[in-house]
Scaffold this active site. Structure first.
Site, PDB file in Angstrom:
ATOM      1  N   ASP A  80       0.825  -0.959   0.060  1.00  0.00           N
ATOM      2  CA  ASP A  80       0.115  -0.047  -0.198  1.00  0.00           C
ATOM      3  C   ASP A  80       0.875   1.225  -0.499  1.00  0.00           C
ATOM      4  OD1 ASP A  80      -2.757   0.375   0.968  1.00  0.00           O
ATOM      5  OD2 ASP A  80      -2.114   2.128   1.045  1.00  0.00           O
ATOM      6  N   LYS A 161     -11.167  -5.064  -7.224  1.00  0.00           N
ATOM      7  CA  LYS A 161     -12.807  -4.280  -7.251  1.00  0.00           C
ATOM      8  C   LYS A 161     -12.076  -3.767  -8.563  1.00  0.00           C
ATOM      9  CE  LYS A 161     -12.242  -0.521  -4.096  1.00  0.00           C
ATOM     10  NZ  LYS A 161     -12.813  -0.544  -2.429  1.00  0.00           N
TER      11      LYS A 161
END
Length: 206
Positions: A80, A161
């Site tokens: 991340d 996603k």
């Protein structure tokens, strides 16, 4: 500075959200953990012994689920741009997944190992301009798909996603070009008003 009405409404909804309360009670870092829990309960994606890569991992809800379910057998690598508080059994790489440097770090960590599951819950910074947000989301999904193509085991899985909208059909077509089995999932923990959907690809095509 006073919060706007919309901010206050969101805060009230968040505090009262059943999944937020459940996450606090059960020790998960985010309500998003239950999205992966539901999908994995249905599709059995997480297997002890596998290497799992979690893209867009912070604050770590999905990595928590993955680390728990591999039962100390295998590895979880989380990536991340934002910092993540360390998790037992999870190797964290802080950096921008769009940058080659981060891909090189991942490559060094993986070595010759192939990945059993690539997870991508990455999302762009939402600007509120639909066309712009869609394009940014599409780009992140495409990068995740490229990584999955390069690193997955032949029988591995890719869960990503995607925001439904203008580019959805195009990305779905790309998924079908690369995987023998492609399906869509909208877990209960995904808010009804959210345009997000999770696309699952299984078994890479040669």
């Amino acid at each position: 500075m006073n919060r706007s009405r919309s901010s206050n409404a969101w805060l009230r909804e968040h505090v009262n959200d059943a999944y937020v309360q459940r996450a606090r009670a059960e020790g998960f870092r985010s309500r998003a953990a239950y999205k992966l829990v539901e999908i994995d309960d249905k599709d059995h994606l997480i297997h002890p012994g596998d290497v799992i890569v979690d893209l867009g991992a912070t604050p770590g809800g999905w990595s928590q689920v993955a680390a728990k379910r591999i039962q100390g057998q295998g590895r979880v690598i989380a990536v991340d741009l934002l910092e993540m508080v360390p998790l037992r059994g999870v190797t964290f790489v802080r950096g921008d997944f769009r940058e080659q440097e981060v891909l090189d770090i991942l490559g060094n960590l993986l070595g010759t190992e192939k990945v059993g599951l690539v997870l991508s819950d990455m999302s762009p910074n939402i600007s509120g301009v639909s066309a712009c947000d869609q394009a940014r989301g599409m780009y992140l999904a495409e990068l995740a798909l490229e990584f999955a193509r390069n690193w997955l085991k032949p029988d591995g899985a890719f869960l990503v996603k995607f925001f439904q909208g203008h580019h959805f059909a195009d990305f779905l077509s790309e998924m079908r070009k690369n995987f023998k089995l492609v399906s869509a999932r909208k877990p209960d923990a995904s808010r009804d008003r959210s345009p997000e959907v999770y696309l699952l690809g299984r078994i890479l095509k040669a």
